[in-house]
Design a protein around this motif. Structure first.
Motif, short mmCIF file in Angstrom:
data_model
loop_
_atom_site.label_atom_id
_atom_site.label_comp_id
_atom_site.label_asym_id
_atom_site.label_seq_id
_atom_site.Cartn_x
_atom_site.Cartn_y
_atom_site.Cartn_z
N ALA A 72 0.85 -1.26 -0.03
CA ALA A 72 -0.01 0.01 -0.02
C ALA A 72 0.82 1.23 0.02
O ALA A 72 0.42 2.22 -0.85
CB ALA A 72 -1.00 -0.09 1.31
N PHE A 73 1.80 1.26 0.74
CA PHE A 73 2.83 2.54 0.79
C PHE A 73 3.51 2.72 -0.47
O PHE A 73 3.81 3.92 -0.86
CB PHE A 73 3.73 2.22 1.90
CG PHE A 73 3.07 2.47 3.57
CD1 PHE A 73 2.14 3.40 3.66
CD2 PHE A 73 3.39 1.60 4.35
CE1 PHE A 73 1.52 3.67 4.69
CE2 PHE A 73 2.80 1.37 5.59
CZ PHE A 73 1.81 2.47 5.75
N ILE A 74 3.95 1.45 -1.06
CA ILE A 74 4.61 1.68 -2.43
C ILE A 74 3.73 2.14 -3.49
O ILE A 74 3.96 3.11 -4.28
CB ILE A 74 5.17 0.32 -2.61
CG1 ILE A 74 6.46 -0.16 -1.89
CG2 ILE A 74 5.52 0.31 -4.25
CD1 ILE A 74 6.63 -1.64 -2.19
N ILE A 75 2.40 1.65 -3.49
CA ILE A 75 1.56 2.18 -4.58
C ILE A 75 1.22 3.65 -4.40
O ILE A 75 1.26 4.44 -5.19
CB ILE A 75 0.17 1.27 -4.41
CG1 ILE A 75 0.38 -0.20 -4.90
CG2 ILE A 75 -0.95 2.11 -5.23
CD1 ILE A 75 -0.83 -0.87 -4.56
N GLY A 97 -3.62 -3.09 6.81
CA GLY A 97 -2.23 -3.68 6.75
C GLY A 97 -1.31 -3.64 7.87
O GLY A 97 -0.79 -4.40 8.19
N VAL A 98 -1.46 -2.41 8.69
CA VAL A 98 -0.76 -2.05 9.89
C VAL A 98 -1.43 -2.85 11.04
O VAL A 98 -0.88 -3.56 12.00
CB VAL A 98 -0.45 -0.51 10.07
CG1 VAL A 98 0.22 -0.39 11.37
CG2 VAL A 98 0.34 0.16 9.02
N TYR A 99 -2.63 -2.43 11.21
CA TYR A 99 -3.44 -2.90 12.40
C TYR A 99 -3.97 -4.27 12.58
O TYR A 99 -4.17 -4.73 13.89
CB TYR A 99 -4.56 -1.75 12.63
CG TYR A 99 -4.01 -0.36 13.13
CD1 TYR A 99 -3.34 -0.23 14.40
CD2 TYR A 99 -4.15 0.45 12.08
CE1 TYR A 99 -2.82 1.03 14.50
CE2 TYR A 99 -3.66 1.74 12.58
CZ TYR A 99 -3.06 1.99 13.65
OH TYR A 99 -2.35 3.40 13.82
N THR A 100 -3.93 -4.99 11.47
CA THR A 100 -4.51 -6.30 11.33
C THR A 100 -3.53 -7.28 12.41
O THR A 100 -3.84 -8.05 13.07
CB THR A 100 -4.68 -6.84 10.09
OG1 THR A 100 -5.87 -6.16 9.49
CG2 THR A 100 -5.19 -8.44 10.11
N GLY A 101 -1.94 -7.14 11.90
CA GLY A 101 -1.18 -7.81 12.65
C GLY A 101 -0.78 -7.16 14.00
O GLY A 101 -0.29 -7.84 14.96
N TYR A 102 -1.00 -5.77 14.19
CA TYR A 102 -0.64 -5.25 15.39
C TYR A 102 -1.29 -5.71 16.47
O TYR A 102 -0.75 -5.85 17.58
CB TYR A 102 -0.84 -3.74 15.32
CG TYR A 102 -0.57 -2.72 16.39
CD1 TYR A 102 0.61 -2.79 16.97
CD2 TYR A 102 -1.55 -2.02 17.10
CE1 TYR A 102 1.05 -1.99 18.13
CE2 TYR A 102 -1.44 -1.26 18.23
CZ TYR A 102 0.10 -1.29 18.74
OH TYR A 102 0.39 -0.41 19.63
#
Length: 513
Positions: free
Chosen positions: A404-407, A427-432
């Motif tokens: 996402a950050f690359i896109i 993307g960040v908080y699902t694993g956090y």
């Protein structure tokens, strides 16, 4: 092998077991033990002594046993009662904790939505001043988070402590509506962070005092869903206030935003006083069977009860264990990187506004990424608890965050950029949230030890952000000083007593590094 009678030592099963003394002889009565509060239970440990004929030595080891009301249950009956108990705990704890955390995050981050509702314009803030107002909150967070955690751990009264700090931060948040200058906004934001620091780490400690390791991941996700839902609600609430209340009673929409959300926070906190419990050992809505089972579950899962009394909660012992455990440092780096990646939420409405839509549409477009984040967080954490696996449930969502950050960085087209925004939050908080549960799984006891990982991780992130900001500013000022050395005009470089920027170099003006 002999099996002499024995009593619980002070560090087993609550630290409160004491043999009853005969008033005349002073000897221990047999066979009962007494729990503080005049509750009587059977001994929970049996000493087993073995003799080694080869060496002529004997050894004694202590075998932990369940309390009688739990020990006498058939496995099927215990499984049924435990399922009922966990459902009862969920019902009493989670709804209120989620709502409280929703308001915690909403009051902290509503400044991002308020920016699109006229805050920056009315207070005449520059871009740098607005970013300073956002980040100053974490200074208060740094100063208060660890002392707050240790104080909560010492007093053992989360049902009193958490609602009290919530009332205070609700008042401070509502007071933001009275800000008339950059200085006033900075002061309010600082104290808001100072008080809000108590809540989330305190909740993690609170949950670990009620749930076993295999149950924590999903419950942590449920709790953290409050922050993700706040992102969705913030956009909706601000859009509604901006379109319907801007200018009412002479107040801009952003002022109404802080007033309304602050008052809601105070009302919810008052309700929490009557809903939240403290710990299994001191909770009135548990039956005696449920209380013993709730305490024994933690003892069986980890090897000790969680809160034994304020005299057992030693700060220096917990700090020593934390600093000498390599796992603590690895977890701190892990959470440091997670939180640093998640700082995109502090400016998310502004990021979405770059798509070119109106303020109200931009606020509404911030809702879907948070809704998707709630769904993926629930699904991932539920599966992590079901399988008992943590690593892949933490790392796989991060690959989507990287994409996402690359896109977002390489394209200027609307559809791919909004797709990237849809993936950033999940993307960040699902694993956090799984990583947060991993703390209690990896550093379960004592509470003072596991709390420091969360506290120091947040502190590291904010310190790192401060270092980055200072470093960036220094590079900028060095560059501007070089331009002044070449005699070039630099905006803002005005010599003392002069108002002509072009003369700054000749007057000897230089930015202080």
């Amino acid at each position: 092998m002999s099996t002499p009678k024995s009593y619980l030592s002070s560090h087993h099963f609550g630290g409160l077991w004491k043999p009853k003394k005969d008033k005349n002889t002073g000897a221990d009565e047999d066979p009962e033990v007494r729990l503080e509060g005049d509750e009587k239970l059977e001994p929970e440990h049996v000493s087993e002594t073995s003799f080694d004929a080869a060496t002529g030595s004997s050894s004694t080891r202590r075998r932990r046993e369940a309390p009688p009301l739990v020990r006498d249950l058939a496995p099927e009956e215990r499984a049924r009662l435990e399922k009922v108990l966990v459902a009862k705990i969920d019902l009493h704890l989670l709804p209120m904790l989620i709502i409280m955390y929703l308001m915690n995050y909403l009051d902290r981050n509503n400044i991002a939505a308020a920016r699109l509702a006229g805050l920056e314009e009315e207070l005449d803030l520059t871009g740098t001043q607005y970013l300073t107002a956002v980040s100053i909150l974490f200074v208060g967070y740094i100063l208060m988070q660890v002392p707050s955690n240790l104080f909560l751990n010492k007093i053992g009264k989360p049902a009193l402590y958490l609602p009290t700090v919530m009332i205070i931060w609700g008042v401070i948040s509502a007071a933001t509506a009275a800000a008339e200058s950059f200085g006033g906004l900075i002061a309010i934001r600082f104290f808001l962070g100072f008080v809000e620091a108590a809540y989330f780490p305190g909740c993690l400690f609170f949950l670990s005092s009620w749930y076993t390791r295999k149950e924590l991941g999903f419950r942590t996700a449920i709790l953290y869903s409050g922050s993700l839902m706040s992102g969705a609600f913030s956009g909706l609430i601000t859009a509604g206030i901006t379109s319907g209340m801007d200018g009412k009673r002479g107040l801009r929409a952003w002022r109404w935003l802080f007033i309304i959300e602050g008052v809601i926070t105070i009302v919810i906190a008052l309700m929490a006083y009557f809903i939240l419990p403290n710990f299994p050992r001191t909770t009135s809505w548990l039956t005696e069977n449920e209380r013993q089972l709730a305490i024994w579950r933690l003892d069986e899962d980890i090897g000790e009860d969680d809160w034994l009394g304020s005299h057992k909660q030693t700060f220096w012992h917990g700090m020593k264990l934390a600093f000498t455990d390599i796992k603590m440092w690895v977890l701190m780096v892990l959470l440091f990187c997670f939180v640093a990646s998640g700082t995109v939420t502090n400016l998310f409405p502004t990021v979405v506004q770059t798509l070119g839509y109106s303020n109200i549409v931009s606020l509404l477009l911030t809702v879907p990424p948070y809704v998707l984040g709630v769904i993926t967080t629930f699904a991932n954490s539920w599966h992590a608890d079901k399988t008992g696996e943590r690593y892949f449930h933490i790392t796989l969502p991060l690959y989507f965050a990287v994409a996402a950050f690359i896109i977002a960085a390489v394209t200027t087209k609307t559809a791919p950029r909004y797709l990237a925004m849809m993936l950033m939050i999940p993307g960040v908080y699902t694993g956090y949230v799984v990583a947060l549960a991993w703390i209690s799984n990896t550093l379960p006891r004592p509470p003072a030890k596991s709390q420091k990982v969360v506290a120091m991780s947040v502190n590291c992130v904010t310190a790192f952000i401060a270092i980055c900001a200072a470093t960036l500013l220094r590079f900028i000022l060095v560059h501007l000083n070089k331009k002044l050395d070449r005699g070039e005009v630099v905006e803002g470089a005005v010599a003392v007593g002069e108002a002509i920027p072009g003369e700054a170099a000749q007057k000897g003006f230089r930015f202080v590094l």
